[in-house]
Write an enzyme that holds these catalytic residues in place. Structure first.
Site, short mmCIF file in Angstrom:
data_model
loop_
_atom_site.label_atom_id
_atom_site.label_comp_id
_atom_site.label_asym_id
_atom_site.label_seq_id
_atom_site.Cartn_x
_atom_site.Cartn_y
_atom_site.Cartn_z
N LYS A 159 0.82 -1.21 0.00
CA LYS A 159 0.00 0.00 0.00
C LYS A 159 0.85 1.27 0.00
O LYS A 159 0.51 2.25 -0.64
CB LYS A 159 -0.95 0.01 1.20
CG LYS A 159 -0.29 0.18 2.55
CD LYS A 159 -1.30 0.30 3.66
CE LYS A 159 -0.62 0.48 4.99
NZ LYS A 159 0.16 1.73 5.08
N THR A 160 2.00 1.24 0.72
CA THR A 160 2.86 2.42 0.75
C THR A 160 3.41 2.71 -0.64
O THR A 160 3.53 3.87 -1.05
CB THR A 160 4.02 2.21 1.75
OG1 THR A 160 3.48 1.93 3.03
CG2 THR A 160 4.88 3.46 1.83
N ASP B 82 -3.72 7.61 4.40
CA ASP B 82 -3.18 6.28 4.68
C ASP B 82 -3.91 5.66 5.87
O ASP B 82 -4.41 6.38 6.75
CB ASP B 82 -1.68 6.41 5.00
CG ASP B 82 -0.97 5.07 5.08
OD1 ASP B 82 -1.52 4.06 4.57
OD2 ASP B 82 0.13 5.02 5.66
N GLU B 83 -3.99 4.34 5.92
CA GLU B 83 -4.59 3.61 7.05
C GLU B 83 -5.99 4.14 7.37
O GLU B 83 -6.34 4.41 8.52
CB GLU B 83 -3.69 3.70 8.30
CG GLU B 83 -2.28 3.18 8.10
CD GLU B 83 -2.19 1.66 8.08
OE1 GLU B 83 -3.25 1.01 8.00
OE2 GLU B 83 -1.07 1.13 8.13
N GLN C 286 -7.91 -5.16 8.90
CA GLN C 286 -6.91 -4.83 9.91
C GLN C 286 -7.35 -3.65 10.77
O GLN C 286 -6.52 -2.95 11.35
CB GLN C 286 -5.57 -4.54 9.25
CG GLN C 286 -4.99 -5.73 8.50
CD GLN C 286 -3.59 -5.47 7.97
OE1 GLN C 286 -2.63 -5.36 8.72
NE2 GLN C 286 -3.47 -5.36 6.66
N ARG D 30 1.46 -11.52 10.17
CA ARG D 30 2.80 -11.02 10.48
C ARG D 30 3.86 -12.03 10.05
O ARG D 30 5.05 -11.70 9.95
CB ARG D 30 2.98 -10.76 11.98
CG ARG D 30 2.06 -9.73 12.63
CD ARG D 30 2.01 -8.44 11.87
NE ARG D 30 0.87 -8.44 10.97
CZ ARG D 30 0.72 -7.61 9.94
NH1 ARG D 30 1.66 -6.71 9.68
NH2 ARG D 30 -0.35 -7.67 9.16
#
Length: 766
Positions: free
Chosen positions: A35-36, A227-228, A258, A615
């Protein structure tokens, strides 16, 4: 050049999301999907299309994320151009806007910003001025309630007129919260001060009450990126709308799967209903995971598929299929920690995987205790990420200081720490006089406390308080030889007032402190029971001898980066490790008991487990214990419902043959379509027999042999296989003694060799 990069370094979904600039866009970015990269390339693309950097607004949740994005963009378009972007956290960007427009909301441009400690200090002053009990109105709890109100855009007047808020405050025995909020609001305005929450609240007030100002900033920002977005609260969501409602040049990136911060005010509905708010928007799904094996990704998909409130996607990985997920059923929390430790050591020794590429994830901070203890004993270096080592937490150090003072009243540091905790009216001035008198008469401060007439310039009331403290500690000390460590510690925690003090609040931080205190008490209970079974001393002095080694943090405070990571799942978001252990997967622990009765809360717990699973890059272990010490006694635990929700195809099959599967029996789970638990039969049933609960620590010191033995001593022979409710499976290697003093030496698979007094040992013979 950028077009070539877009073609070579982005997959099709990423590229489509980057190139969409004419309508609002929602980018659902699965775990590890880049995503970044999408955000940075989209900003670079906007700049290449001719948009000026000062016309682009990019909002993040952390300074680290903003810095990383700016650096990446700088490499593509030049650092000077990148430096002119309006890029930063919500709070930093909004503070810039407010300084430009402060006069519209009655502030000067030179307003200062309070941090959390400043806010609590002012609230504490107001509580004192209002003559309220600061033990009931704890500044931290009051600040948390005011913060939540501000993030819901509720002003003091609205707060006080809302019946629901009043009833909630009455239930919390803090009916004056509204008045405190009003006083705090007015004092901040008088002082030309804002706190962090005000930066959001006043930005909303500015933009909603001053249309001309809102239009000015909407004209400034030709394109807005967030973002997020799944972590935004109500205020952030509305401010973004006010800045984009007319131009509608906006792109938000996030993953509803998330969304795990509702306790901070995050509202998952912001991302789920984005397309309702922005009619005509486009949805892009980043479904290729670049982090994990296909097995781990597929397992996570099968889990999160049980959530109703979601934007469905099918994440996939082009990496290898990978190892099945190892599901470990252990006999107790101690057995679990030791099993995990053995895995870690084998990965480090045999697979050459550094400790720094492995992590143990748990639901609550309190769970770190037993893993810290086991890792220390095994000489495995570790760090508690995003938190404090268990024995360095304030509430734990306070209790340990009491225990030290009871054993040794001349312990000056312990005395300093707890003589006025909980508050009993013995201030620093009095304490200074005590130590001054001790130096003058060349005796210890405790001896001065026992002879308060030696202290100069103190009144009768202060002498009485000191005498009461001495009587309390002396009373505890007199019980050392008759009470075991657990019973005496319970008495100390209750009588001193620590238990009442710790249990006052209901905020997440308060609950964490309560869990830590209970974990300490449970750890002491386990210490007493284990030593009782091994015919060893169980008094307070013996416990302190052991815990002093565990609380020595020198080794783990080193600068070495090669350390195992211990952390809560919340702290793990955004991180990745080659090997991950998700531990304590039991009902009422994960999912949390506080969330399991609420459908919305249960879905967030499932998302939290999804975050834990994703993770892992290569190896994932999920463990749970059959028994766990809770409230001073052994309790039987049910496996988490979430384990059954993972498709059994991705779990290590029964009898599968790698690490630990020969010694710890994996649970065979049905597929997701058949969630009911299997019914064991025959020999299998004997492994699932509910273990007889162990005696509480206070009972164990006085129980008779007839009530303690699980099996007749004659059934235990050298070479037989036994099961212990905390140590797990083992082989008897020696038997010695006669009558009620018969002892068996057992080599346990995970915890090593133990010598057990059979009349007290809770074992089963196979």
């Amino acid at each position: 050049m950028l077009n070539n990069i877009l073609s070579s370094e982005l997959n099709e979904s990423q590229r489509d999301a980057v190139l969409c600039c004419d309508v609002p866009s929602l980018v659902i970015a699965g775990a590890g999907s880049g995503k970044t990269r999408v955000l940075t390339y989209k900003i670079a693309h906007l700049l290449q299309m001719g948009m000026m950097p000062w016309n682009i607004l990019a909002l993040t949740f952390t300074n680290k994320a903003a810095k990383e994005m700016r650096q990446r963009i700088g490499k593509m378009v030049g650092e000077e151009v990148a430096s002119r972007l309006w890029m930063g956290t919500f709070h930093s960007i909004f503070s810039r806007i407010l300084r430009n427009e402060a006069m519209h909301i009655g502030f000067g441009q030179d307003f200062t910003i309070y941090d959390a400690s400043d806010s609590k200090s002012l609230i504490k002053t107001i509580i004192k001025e209002m003559q309220l009990d600061d033990k009931t109105y704890k500044p931290g709890s009051v600040a948390s309630r005011i913060s939540m109100a501000k993030n819901r855009l509720i002003l003091p007047s609205a707060y006080m007129s809302d019946r629901q808020n009043f009833e909630a405050d009455m239930h919390a025995k803090m009916p004056a919260i509204g008045q405190i909020y009003l006083q705090y609001w007015q004092r901040c305005r008088q002082a030309n001060v804002m706190d962090f929450d005000d930066l959001l609240l006043y930005t909303w007030i500015l933009l909603s009450e001053h249309p001309e100002v809102a239009q000015k900033w909407e004209d400034r920002f030709h394109f807005v990126l967030v973002d997020e977005y799944q972590d935004t609260n109500y205020a952030q969501h509305l401010i973004v709308w006010l800045l984009t409602q007319h131009r509608q040049q906006v792109c938000v990136v996030g993953d509803d799967a998330q969304s795990i911060y509702s306790f901070r005010g995050a509202n998952i509905d912001n991302i789920l209903r984005f397309q309702e708010r922005y009619q005509g928007s486009k949805l892009f799904k980043l479904e290729q995971n670049y982090r994990s094996t296909q097995t781990i990704v597929s397992a996570a998909n099968s889990l999160i598929g049980h959530n109703r409130g979601q934007i469905r996607k099918e994440v996939f990985s082009n990496k290898e299929v990978g190892e099945p997920i190892s599901l470990l059923q252990t006999y107790s929390d101690t057995d679990e920690a030791n099993a995990v430790m053995r895995c870690i050591r084998e990965f480090q020794r045999n697979e050459r995987i550094p400790y720094s590429q492995m992590a143990v994830l748990y639901r609550t901070n309190a769970q770190s205790r037993i893993f810290e203890e086991v890792m220390r004993k095994a000489s495995i270096p570790y760090r508690v990420y995003g938190g404090t080592s268990f024995y360095q937490r304030k509430e734990i150090k306070d209790v340990i200081a009491y225990l030290r003072l009871v054993v040794n009243p001349n312990d000056e540091e312990a005395l300093r720490r707890i003589i006025n905790y909980p508050a009993r009216g013995i201030g620093q001035t009095t304490l200074d006089k005590v130590f001054l008198a001790a130096a003058k008469h060349e005796v210890t401060p405790w001896q001065i406390l026992c002879s308060p007439h030696l202290i100069e310039n103190i009144n009768a009331g202060t002498k009485s308080k000191l005498s009461s403290f001495v009587q309390m500690i002396s009373g505890f000390a007199a019980c050392q030889s008759s009470e075991d460590a657990h019973s005496l510690t319970l008495d100390i925690v209750r009588t001193s007032g620590i238990q009442t003090e710790v249990n006052r609040g209901t905020d997440p931080e308060d609950i964490a402190r309560q869990e830590n205190l209970q974990e300490l008490l449970d750890g002491i209970a386990a210490f007493v029971q284990e030593r009782h079974e091994q015919d060893q001393e169980t008094m307070l002095t013996h416990y302190l001898q052991e815990v002093s080694l565990l609380s020595d943090v020198d080794e783990n405070d080193s600068n070495s980066e090669e350390r195992l990571t211990l952390m809560t799942v919340h702290s793990a978001k955004g991180l990745e490790f080659r090997v991950v252990f998700v531990v304590g997967m039991e009902e009422d622990l994960f999912p949390s008991q506080m969330c399991s009765d609420s459908p919305r809360g249960l879905e967030e717990e499932r998302r939290l487990f999804y975050v834990a699973i994703t993770r892992a890059e290569e190896y994932l272990f999920i463990s749970h214990a059959k028994t766990r010490f809770r409230y001073g006694k052994m309790e039987f635990c049910e496996p988490s419902r979430f384990i059954r929700e993972i498709d059994s195809r991705y779990l290590r099959p029964k009898g599968g043959g790698t690490l630990l599967t020969s010694t710890i029996k994996p649970i065979s789970r049905p597929s997701v379509s058949a969630p009911s638990a299997p019914v064991p039969t025959g020999a299998e049933a004997r492994r699932f027999v509910k273990l007889t609960p162990s005696l509480t620590a206070s009972q164990s010191a006085t129980s008779s042999s007839s009530s303690s033995a699980s099996v007749p001593c004659g059934n235990v022979t050298v070479g037989c296989k036994v099961q212990h409710d905390r140590f797990g499976l083992g082989i008897v290697t020696a038997i010695e003694g006669k009558g009620i003093d018969i002892k068996a030496t057992v080599n346990f698979e995970n915890v090593g060799q133990k010598q057990l007094l059979l009349r007290f040992a809770k074992i089963k013979v196979f």
